[in-house]
Design a protein around this motif. Structure first.
Motif, PDB file in Angstrom:
ATOM      1  N   PHE A 103       0.861  -1.176   0.000  1.00 38.93           N
ATOM      2  CA  PHE A 103       0.000   0.000   0.000  1.00 38.93           C
ATOM      3  C   PHE A 103       0.894   1.221   0.000  1.00 38.93           C
ATOM      4  CE2 PHE A 103      -1.809   3.547   2.330  1.00 38.93           C
ATOM      5  CZ  PHE A 103      -2.999   3.743   1.639  1.00 38.93           C
ATOM      6  N   SER A 104       0.551   2.218  -0.813  1.00 38.89           N
ATOM      7  CA  SER A 104       1.307   3.472  -0.804  1.00 38.89           C
ATOM      8  C   SER A 104       0.371   4.639  -1.050  1.00 38.89           C
ATOM      9  CB  SER A 104       2.427   3.444  -1.850  1.00 38.89           C
ATOM     10  OG  SER A 104       1.882   3.379  -3.145  1.00 38.89           O
ATOM     11  N   ALA A 105       0.793   5.787  -0.566  1.00 41.91           N
ATOM     12  CA  ALA A 105       0.044   7.021  -0.765  1.00 41.91           C
ATOM     13  C   ALA A 105       1.033   8.175  -0.745  1.00 41.91           C
ATOM     14  CB  ALA A 105      -0.995   7.208   0.336  1.00 41.91           C
ATOM     15  N   HIS A 106       0.639   9.284  -1.312  1.00 43.99           N
ATOM     16  CA  HIS A 106       1.468  10.499  -1.226  1.00 43.99           C
ATOM     17  C   HIS A 106       0.652  11.574  -0.529  1.00 43.99           C
ATOM     18  CE1 HIS A 106       4.620  13.331  -2.148  1.00 43.99           C
ATOM     19  NE2 HIS A 106       3.658  14.190  -2.410  1.00 43.99           N
ATOM     20  N   ILE A 107       1.296  12.253   0.393  1.00 47.91           N
ATOM     21  CA  ILE A 107       0.655  13.303   1.174  1.00 47.91           C
ATOM     22  C   ILE A 107       1.395  14.613   0.904  1.00 47.91           C
ATOM     23  CG2 ILE A 107       0.131  14.095   3.513  1.00 47.91           C
ATOM     24  CD1 ILE A 107       0.347  10.975   4.225  1.00 47.91           C
TER      25      ILE A 107
END
Length: 184
Positions: A38-42
């Motif tokens: 799982f990955s996300a950019h903030i």
């Protein structure tokens, strides 16, 4: 979003991108499908670290946090030794949850066909590596990263280097079962 691609094996220089020729980019969807990551950019320009993490279930479940900086300036003579240890292929029995606060680096992970995928992480990237996945880490050519490490419970730092003993860990079996794989 994090950038990911299939990489050369063996690597010529762990601090470089090491793309295949021609490059083979891995989409976010394929990265998740082939590895369970799982990955996300903030966008940290518009929010602070703690507020940003409250909106990510994988982070809000983590009760323990600390921050580590990896660079020759921060680590002195230990830098090369530590980076070499991080780059040994290994797995953990717990998820590896990281939030990149500054700098950049690479997580290399094995896909379901046992091929290396390189994942570039930089400021604002949040990544969760499942328990039992073989992986390694290195900084990039800038040789600096500052990352928050998050754990759901008591931190478990133990790496299990690839081999028969690691292949027999329950976390490895669970990872393989979840992805419909068998021991390679």
């Amino acid at each position: 979003m994090v950038r990911a691609w299939y990489m050369q094996d063996p690597v010529k220089d762990q601090f470089l991108e090491n793309h295949l020729d021609p490059p083979q980019i891995v989409s976010q969807e394929d990265l998740h499908k082939r590895t369970g990551i799982f990955s996300a950019h903030i966008d940290l320009a518009s929010t602070n670290e703690n507020d940003a993490l409250q909106n990510i279930p994988q982070a809000s479940q983590c009760g323990y946090r600390d921050v580590v900086e990896i660079s020759p300036e921060k680590m002195g003579d230990e830098f090369n030794k530590k980076v070499a240890i991080f780059f040994d292929e290994h797995l953990h029995t717990d998820e590896e949850v990281r939030f990149i606060l500054a700098g950049s680096g690479y997580f290399d992970v094995r896909d379901c066909d046992d091929k290396w995928i390189r994942i570039a992480c930089e400021r604002g990237d949040f990544i969760v590596l499942p328990a039992g996945i073989y992986h390694r880490f290195t900084v990039d050519g800038r040789k600096y990263i500052k990352a928050m490490r998050l754990f759901a419970g008591v931190p478990v730092w133990t790496p299990h280097n690839r081999g028969q003993a690691a292949d027999q860990l329950p976390a490895r079996d669970a990872y393989l079962s979840k992805h419909g794989l068998s021991v390679l």
